[in-house]
Scaffold this motif. Structure first.
Motif, PDB file in Angstrom:
ATOM      1  N   THR A  50     -11.646 -27.663 -29.123  1.00 63.77           N
ATOM      2  CA  THR A  50     -12.606 -26.793 -29.816  1.00 63.77           C
ATOM      3  C   THR A  50     -13.606 -26.193 -28.837  1.00 63.77           C
ATOM      4  O   THR A  50     -14.413 -25.342 -29.212  1.00 63.77           O
ATOM      5  CB  THR A  50     -13.385 -27.578 -30.892  1.00 63.77           C
ATOM      6  N   SER A  51     -13.566 -26.626 -27.571  1.00 64.32           N
ATOM      7  CA  SER A  51     -14.470 -26.074 -26.560  1.00 64.32           C
ATOM      8  C   SER A  51     -13.988 -24.696 -26.110  1.00 64.32           C
ATOM      9  O   SER A  51     -12.813 -24.353 -26.266  1.00 64.32           O
ATOM     10  CB  SER A  51     -14.560 -27.011 -25.347  1.00 64.32           C
ATOM     11  N   PRO A 103     -22.666 -21.350 -19.950  1.00 63.96           N
ATOM     12  CA  PRO A 103     -21.877 -22.569 -19.770  1.00 63.96           C
ATOM     13  C   PRO A 103     -22.698 -23.857 -19.883  1.00 63.96           C
ATOM     14  O   PRO A 103     -23.813 -23.946 -19.366  1.00 63.96           O
ATOM     15  CB  PRO A 103     -21.296 -22.415 -18.363  1.00 63.96           C
ATOM     16  N   ASP A 104     -22.113 -24.834 -20.556  1.00 60.80           N
ATOM     17  CA  ASP A 104     -22.644 -26.199 -20.532  1.00 60.80           C
ATOM     18  C   ASP A 104     -22.139 -26.939 -19.307  1.00 60.80           C
ATOM     19  O   ASP A 104     -22.773 -27.879 -18.822  1.00 60.80           O
ATOM     20  CB  ASP A 104     -22.201 -26.967 -21.788  1.00 60.80           C
ATOM     21  N   ALA A 114     -11.697 -28.904 -15.655  1.00 61.83           N
ATOM     22  CA  ALA A 114     -12.010 -28.210 -16.907  1.00 61.83           C
ATOM     23  C   ALA A 114     -11.245 -28.820 -18.070  1.00 61.83           C
ATOM     24  O   ALA A 114     -11.794 -28.991 -19.176  1.00 61.83           O
ATOM     25  CB  ALA A 114     -11.687 -26.723 -16.771  1.00 61.83           C
ATOM     26  N   VAL A 115      -9.982 -29.152 -17.846  1.00 65.49           N
ATOM     27  CA  VAL A 115      -9.171 -29.781 -18.896  1.00 65.49           C
ATOM     28  C   VAL A 115      -9.782 -31.111 -19.319  1.00 65.49           C
ATOM     29  O   VAL A 115      -9.944 -31.389 -20.517  1.00 65.49           O
ATOM     30  CB  VAL A 115      -7.718 -29.979 -18.402  1.00 65.49           C
ATOM     31  N   ALA A 152     -12.784 -34.471 -23.062  1.00 65.19           N
ATOM     32  CA  ALA A 152     -13.903 -35.400 -23.240  1.00 65.19           C
ATOM     33  C   ALA A 152     -14.840 -34.915 -24.341  1.00 65.19           C
ATOM     34  O   ALA A 152     -15.343 -35.707 -25.148  1.00 65.19           O
ATOM     35  CB  ALA A 152     -14.657 -35.569 -21.927  1.00 65.19           C
ATOM     36  N   ALA A 153     -15.078 -33.590 -24.381  1.00 64.38           N
ATOM     37  CA  ALA A 153     -15.928 -33.029 -25.437  1.00 64.38           C
ATOM     38  C   ALA A 153     -15.302 -33.263 -26.812  1.00 64.38           C
ATOM     39  O   ALA A 153     -16.008 -33.601 -27.779  1.00 64.38           O
ATOM     40  CB  ALA A 153     -16.145 -31.539 -25.187  1.00 64.38           C
ATOM     41  N   ASP A 154     -13.981 -33.082 -26.896  1.00 65.70           N
ATOM     42  CA  ASP A 154     -13.295 -33.325 -28.167  1.00 65.70           C
ATOM     43  C   ASP A 154     -13.449 -34.780 -28.587  1.00 65.70           C
ATOM     44  O   ASP A 154     -13.680 -35.081 -29.772  1.00 65.70           O
ATOM     45  CB  ASP A 154     -11.805 -32.977 -28.039  1.00 65.70           C
TER      46      ASP A 154
END
Length: 449
Positions: free
Chosen positions: A90-91, A251-252, A386-387, A392-394
């Motif tokens: 979702t990022s 960007p975060d 980036a992947v 990790a965000a998900d």
């Protein structure tokens, strides 16, 4: 997101003006005292030496340099919609693509500037080293465009892995030697001790410095690590700031691969200025597990080259005589990291992570299959970062905006993809005793304050 030619930056951004702690001084290897301009004058044109020590926040880009940069700049910034779909994240993932330059990477951004200043000072020839061949290609191009001779010492393992990089340099008029070579005393010394040496960037730097120091018509050019090199690359991040604004995003997470640090700094430094100013940004430096300079190397004074010809530099290092395994990301096989980046890591403004070859190539193949661009193995480290950041965000249940630097294409690296697809790619686990052996060589050197 495309910018018009008129949006090409007019000034380079100098992060030294905004850092909470300036890097410690570079030291003369003989006296242990800070290096002065006269010490560097035999190797570099004075304008670059002044840029190296400047604390001015911005330095104007000469119009003749901008005129050449316009051949490919501003470079595009893309939203990686298809990669996002392939990951199911979702990022939002964006990448700045530097592979559109004639040499196929970010390296000409500084090669053109260095060749310009060298010619302005009356030098007729440049000597340099190259790992994977991207820097050598860039300098060969810049010398051809500005009418200079170019001599390149190419790390031997890459010389054989990537013969068409050599062909590219020679097409632009450069003379290329596999390093270590018989052409310099530094090279001959290495070959006497190890006739089968695969070479390293540290060895190739020794050869190029010896070459340049021995000829009045020759300047030395370096593709990474030094302050002025990182300065010239900040056109990347300045353009990216404007392009992210066009995209209505900020960007975060900002990500780049790191060998010496030039492409990472080029994208990250203008964003670190925003971070120092109060923006919350996670700035991630990605390196190979086989050469984990930031993640496992101490911060120390060390030589930039194996032959101990260069000044002593305060940086994260694995030791100047460390010879990394022959991984395909040849541009990341360097024992040290730029002092500016090393200091920013110390100050907590940058974090680092290290990845194995097979994991990196898995992400590279995913990216190639979704976005259509085959990335250089070096750049693939940033893709993998980036992947991992998106996944990790998900896992955390949050959406992040991620920006990385796709610093070059991999069209000259297909042997590496052959090895990966055939299951021949080897992961190198760097043993701690090898790190300790290399670090023992720097134990007698001065210590940072």
């Amino acid at each position: 997101m495309l910018l018009p030619e008129s949006a090409l930056p007019e000034r380079w951004y100098n992060i030294a003006a905004d850092m909470p702690n300036r890097p410690q001084p570079v030291l003369h290897p003989g006296t242990g005292q800070p290096v002065g301009p006269d010490d560097l004058a035999p190797l570099f044109p004075m304008e670059l030496i002044l840029q190296e020590v400047s604390e001015a926040p911005e330095i104007p880009i000469p119009e003749p340099v901008r005129e050449i940069l316009r051949l490919w700049r501003p470079t595009p910034l893309f939203r990686a919609h298809r990669l996002e779909q392939a990951l199911g994240t979702t990022s939002r993932i964006f990448y700045k693509y530097e592979g559109v330059s004639p040499a196929g990477s970010h390296k000409p951004n500084t090669a053109v500037a260095q060749a310009y200043y060298s010619k302005q000072e009356g030098r007729e020839r440049l000597a340099t080293e190259t790992g994977a061949g991207q820097w050598g290609s860039a300098l060969a191009l810049a010398c051809r465009l500005l009418g200079l001779e170019c001599k390149v010492y190419m790390v031997k393992v890459s010389y054989h892995q990537k013969p068409y990089r050599r062909s590219m340099m020679e097409t632009w008029g450069a003379s290329v030697a596999a390093s270590p070579s018989e052409e310099t005393q530094a090279g001959r010394t290495i070959l006497e001790a190890d006739p089968d040496s695969p070479g390293s960037l540290g060895i190739a730097i020794s050869e190029a410095v010896e070459d340049a120091a021995g000829r009045e018509d020759t300047a030395y050019a370096l593709g990474s690590v030094l302050n002025h090199v990182l300065l010239h690359q900040t056109v990347i991040g300045q353009e990216a700031l404007a392009q992210m604004e066009l995209a209505g995003a900020f960007p975060d997470v900002v990500i780049g691969c790191v060998g010496g640090g030039s492409n990472f700094a080029g994208l990250a430094f203008p964003f670190i200025r925003e971070k120092i100013g109060g923006k919350e940004i996670d700035v991630l430096a990605c390196e190979p597990a086989a050469c984990p300079t930031l993640t496992r190397g101490p911060f120390a004074y060390d030589f930039g080259d194996t032959g101990q010809l260069t000044p002593l530099v305060p940086m994260h290092t694995l030791g100047h005589d460390f010879v990394p395994a022959g991984i395909h990301a040849g541009g990341l096989r360097y024992h040290g990291v730029a002092p500016l980046i090393s200091q920013l890591v110390l100050d907590g403004l940058v974090r680092a992570d290290a990845y194995s070859q097979n994991d990196v190539f898995a992400s590279a193949v995913t990216f190639a299959g979704s976005e259509g661009i085959i990335p250089a193995p070096e750049s693939a480290h940033a893709i993998h970062g980036a992947v991992l950041s998106a996944l990790a965000a998900d896992d955390e249940g949050v959406e992040r905006t991620i920006l990385f630097n796709l610093s070059g294409h991999g069209h000259f690296d297909m042997a590496a993809y052959d090895d990966y697809l055939a299951g021949r790619l080897e992961d190198f686990a760097l043993p701690e005793d090898e790190i300790q052996r290399a670090l023992a060589a720097i134990e007698p050197l001065p210590k940072p304050a």
